[in-house]
Write a protein that holds these residues in place. Structure first.
Motif, PDB file in Angstrom:
ATOM      1  N   SER A  49     -27.786 -44.008  45.577  1.00 21.20           N
ATOM      2  CA  SER A  49     -27.039 -43.305  44.521  1.00 21.20           C
ATOM      3  C   SER A  49     -26.240 -44.348  43.750  1.00 21.20           C
ATOM      4  O   SER A  49     -25.205 -44.822  44.242  1.00 21.20           O
ATOM      5  CB  SER A  49     -26.103 -42.260  45.131  1.00 21.20           C
ATOM      6  N   SER A  73     -23.791 -33.985  38.494  1.00 28.29           N
ATOM      7  CA  SER A  73     -25.217 -34.285  38.545  1.00 28.29           C
ATOM      8  C   SER A  73     -25.497 -35.282  39.663  1.00 28.29           C
ATOM      9  O   SER A  73     -24.600 -36.005  40.110  1.00 28.29           O
ATOM     10  CB  SER A  73     -25.713 -34.841  37.205  1.00 28.29           C
ATOM     11  N   ARG A  75     -27.827 -38.566  40.760  1.00 28.88           N
ATOM     12  CA  ARG A  75     -28.651 -39.657  40.253  1.00 28.88           C
ATOM     13  C   ARG A  75     -29.119 -40.487  41.449  1.00 28.88           C
ATOM     14  O   ARG A  75     -28.292 -40.979  42.217  1.00 28.88           O
ATOM     15  CB  ARG A  75     -27.876 -40.544  39.277  1.00 28.88           C
ATOM     16  N   LYS A  87     -36.381 -43.498  39.083  1.00 25.12           N
ATOM     17  CA  LYS A  87     -35.082 -42.834  38.968  1.00 25.12           C
ATOM     18  C   LYS A  87     -35.283 -41.325  38.926  1.00 25.12           C
ATOM     19  O   LYS A  87     -36.304 -40.827  38.457  1.00 25.12           O
ATOM     20  CB  LYS A  87     -34.338 -43.304  37.707  1.00 25.12           C
ATOM     21  N   VAL A  89     -32.798 -37.744  38.105  1.00 21.80           N
ATOM     22  CA  VAL A  89     -31.516 -37.139  37.744  1.00 21.80           C
ATOM     23  C   VAL A  89     -31.694 -35.629  37.738  1.00 21.80           C
ATOM     24  O   VAL A  89     -32.682 -35.098  37.209  1.00 21.80           O
ATOM     25  CB  VAL A  89     -31.043 -37.617  36.350  1.00 21.80           C
TER      26      VAL A  89
END
Length: 798
Positions: A49, A73, A75, A87, A89
């Motif tokens: 993270s 959120s 990530r 990645k 999200v």
């Protein structure tokens, strides 16, 4: 010590409750990380993270779980060598589940493929004495007779030795071969050698991960003193059908894998067999065939079969069924026909393994992962001879004499094991579980049938089968105490029940690392281990006549402690990464057993093997340096070991301490794999080792004065050193792309400068001519086994 252990157990037991209380205001993200092209689970992938700096890594089955502070959120960044970073999200709404599919990198570094390996940095890990060799490096190391061998590559690591020239035995940190726990998909393999030790039973094409642990053993592993070799098979491609194989000088192999139902179920099957016996059979038959009808056939072969099924019945469940069987067979057949009467003789020596495993993965919740494992393993060897001879009696009737002899030995295990992995927060990785094993030992059984002449004999002499039960419980926690200090603490409780005798064992395990800087770490580890089985052997090369026997009321289990201290650093130079480690260790061992002087496996059916052995103790200590490079156009490693290994038995060597047979003061290795171009690879290895210790006769004497009863006068045990051993191997591989896949042609040189390395010594008697002049002086002569050996192999993928 008892207070420390009680505190550790209490902490581990209370941790789930404490962690649950800390979950308020947090959310958990969990799921799997897989290869996008094959669906194969990826082991040891870093899941981070970026905003919080918190992270974790995937387990053996590709599962991850990360609990994060409450935010708007989530990530995540997923990173794994050999794959493109990814990645993710998503809005934070309670606990989340996400599975990553990573895309392999095949065009980085001017088209040279980057091999994958564990992402956790060496300096960050609490583990000591642990090495993970990427399979692509294993396949690129020069091979003997074209056979890429996992165990021979491991012998190139510091702290690991071979039993002798060309053999695949593992002697880890002064230990013996039986002190290595070799696991194939979690199932023990008792004999990992083919061809009397020259090749291992593992087909690299069917493997997914290879990890060797030499010290600082986590509490989840038990039953051996020196090392754990944890090998995982591939799970089978869930997307499409693929295959690979190879054709070599002495053996060929094939591996096929693919989906049974896409993204739901898959299979993998692998086979390997030598064929020297098939090629040589016509030549041997033609050379021995004569006009009278006599002929002979002599041959040897081995084969391996691996299979695995993988099924995902639901998002939270996964089932695996895997099996392996391998067998070596040496045979000799003779037939002679004369005047209508036949003489026949068949003799053979065979040995092999059979393993099977059924595993169930279940995700109990987003933080708790369960793996239940039922396994069966068997190792057996047998020696047999059958003779049949025809003759005519005084009445001219044809009679037949028959003689049969068979000797066999085996060991069988049934095991049930459950492991749970609990990840309450990024600061804790808790593992706990238990195992039960039912052992069955038959050290020897001799069957003789003889009806020749006036004999009518049928006899079965057998050492009674010994049943034993082994149970264990363990708990461990990989705990990040602070940003600099991380500790893996655990405890293992074992019990072994045999001959109405219980052998309990409490084994604390702890390892820790302290970060001096981001790249430098100091490490320390302590482990107490117990081994309830022994290997009785007269040699060091892993002959199939070696006998597996249990601890009994008379023979105690082996026990050891190991303390390790070291340092590790991650180095970077011109954008490439290196890992450097230095470790020292001290390992005292007790209750080791050896045959008494003059005893062997022969006759174990007439006398109990327990009366043929003596018990003693051992010590091993030394230091290791290891520099490894896993990425870039040039990869490989340099290793050096300075070590001592000693033994002491009251009934051997007059009770004095003596060097272990494979006590080797200096051991060095260099491995270089260079990608000249995307299709051309040159690799080489160089090894050096102090000569093996041997026991030599200092002279002869007779008791009767006439020379009929001669005896050797042996000096101190293992007091003589052979010459140092060194060797260079080279390999050049060329890859050709085809419409259906690729072909790799490899040319290897074993012992490239043809060094005459000593294999064993024999006493050469002196001789004189008819005039009394000495034509040959008496003394010991060294025998070398392998000169330079070129070989060629062709491998393919489709």
């Amino acid at each position: 010590m008892r207070r420390i252990l009680r505190s550790l157990v209490l902490i581990l037991c209370l941790q789930p409750a404490v962690a649950s209380a800390q979950q308020a205001g947090k959310h958990t993200v969990s799921g799997y990380v897989r290869d996008q092209q094959t669906g194969e689970n990826l082991i040891g992938v870093a899941v981070i993270s970026p905003g919080s700096g918190l992270g974790t890594s995937t387990n053996t089955y590709g599962f991850y779980s990360l609990t994060l502070p409450a935010t708007d959120s989530v990530r995540l960044l997923v990173s794994y060598l050999g794959y493109a970073k990814q990645k993710w999200v998503a809005p934070a709404s309670g606990n989340l589940t996400h599975t990553f599919g990573l895309q392999p990198l095949t065009s980085e570094l001017a088209g040279v493929e980057v091999v994958g390996s564990r992402e956790e940095k060496l300096a960050q890990s609490t583990r000591m004495g642990t090495v993970n060799i990427p399979l692509n490096q294993i396949k690129a190391v020069p091979a003997l007779l074209g056979e890429r061998d996992v165990l021979k590559v491991l012998q190139l690591l510091p702290g690991v030795q071979s039993g002798g020239e060309g053999t695949s035995g593992l002697y880890v940190r002064g230990g013996s071969p039986d002190q290595n726990l070799i696991l194939l998909d979690g199932t023990p393999v008792y004999n990992a050698s083919h061809l009397f030790g020259f090749f291992s039973v593992f087909n690299a094409d069917a493997l997914n991960n290879v990890e060797l642990i030499k010290g600082g053993f986590p509490a989840r592993y038990g039953g051996r003193l020196s090392s754990v070799l944890d090998i995982s098979m591939k799970e089978g491609n869930l997307k499409e059908f693929h295959g690979e194989g190879a054709i070599g000088l002495i053996a060929s192999k094939i591996t096929v894998e693919g989906p049974i139902k896409q993204d739901t179920a898959s299979f993998i099957f692998s086979a390997r067999r030598t064929y020297i016996d098939i090629l040589a059979r016509p030549l041997i038959w033609a050379a021995t065939k004569n006009a009278s009808g006599s002929s002979a056939t002599v041959g040897y072969f081995f084969h391996d079969l691996n299979g695995k099924l993988n099924w995902k019945p639901s998002r939270r469940d996964r089932l695996y069924l895997s099996a392996y069987t391998g067998y070596d067979k040496f045979y000799a057949r003779y037939n002679d026909t004369n005047e209508g009467l036949a003489d026949r003789e068949n003799s053979g020596l065979g040995w092999g393994n059979l393993t099977a495993a059924l595993r169930w993965n279940h995700l109990l919740n987003d933080q708790l992962f369960l793996n239940t494992h039922f396994t069966y393993t068997k190792y057996q060897f047998n020696v047999g001879i059958e003779q049949e001879s025809q003759y005519r009696d005084p009445q001219n009737a044809v009679k037949t004499d028959k003689f049969n002899l068979r000797y066999l030995s085996n060991i069988r295990d049934f095991s049930l094991k459950s492991d749970l992995e609990y990840l309450p927060s990024p600061d804790h990785y808790i593992r706990f579980g238990g195992q039960y094993i039912l052992h069955s030992f038959r050290p020897g059984a001799l069957q003789v049938k003889d009806n020749s002449g006036s004999n009518d004999l049928s006899r079965l002499n057998s050492v009674a089968r010994t049943m034993a039960s082994e149970a264990s419980l363990y708990a461990e926690d990989d705990y990040r105490v602070s940003e600099r200090l991380k500790v893996n603490g655990g405890v293992r409780l074992n019990g072994f029940w045999v001959d109405r005798t219980l052998y309990p064992s409490l084994e604390p395990r702890v390892s820790a690392r302290f970060l001096l800087t981001e790249e430098w770490a100091l490490k320390a580890a302590y482990a107490r281990t117990t081994q309830y089985i022994h290997l009785l052997t007269n040699s060091g090369i892993g002959l199939p006549t070696d006998l597996w026997v249990p601890a009994t009321a008379k023979v105690k289990p082996q026990r050891a402690q190991q303390v390790s201290l070291g340092a590790a650093r991650t180095l970077r130079h011109k954008g490439e990464e290196y890992e450097l480690s230095f470790e020292t260790y001290y390992k005292p061992m007790r209750n080791l057993i050896e045959y008494r002087e003059g005893a062997s496996f022969l006759g174990t059916t007439d006398n109990n093997w327990q009366d043929k052995v003596t018990s003693g103790q051992g010590w091993a200590y030394g230091g290791e340096v290891f520099l490894q490079k896993k990425t870039g156009r040039t990869t490989g490693w340099i290793g050096y070991t300075l070590a001592w290994s000693k033994r002491k038995f009251p009934e051997l060597n007059q009770g004095r301490i003596f060097p272990y047979k494979y006590d080797r003061r200096h051991d060095a290795s260099l491995v270089v794999i260079h990608h000249i171009s995307p299709t051309l690879t040159l690799s080489g290895t160089w090894v050096y080792g102090t000569g093996n210790a041997v026991t030599l006769s200092q002279g002869h004497f007779t008791l009767d004065g006439y020379g009929y009863n001669q005896f050797d006068d042996y000096g101190p045990r293992n007091s003589y050193r052979m010459r140092a051993y060194h060797r260079m191997d080279l390999d050049l591989s060329k890859t050709k792309k085809k419409r259906w896949g690729e072909v790799v042609n490899s040319f290897s040189l074993y012992n490239a400068y043809s060094r005459k390395n000593p294999y064993y010594l024999f006493l050469q008697q002196g001789s004189e001519d008819e005039f009394g002049n000495v034509t040959r002086k008496p003394g010991y002569r060294e025998i070398s086994l392998f000169p330079i050996i070129p070989s060629f192999s062709k491998s393919f993928k489709f």
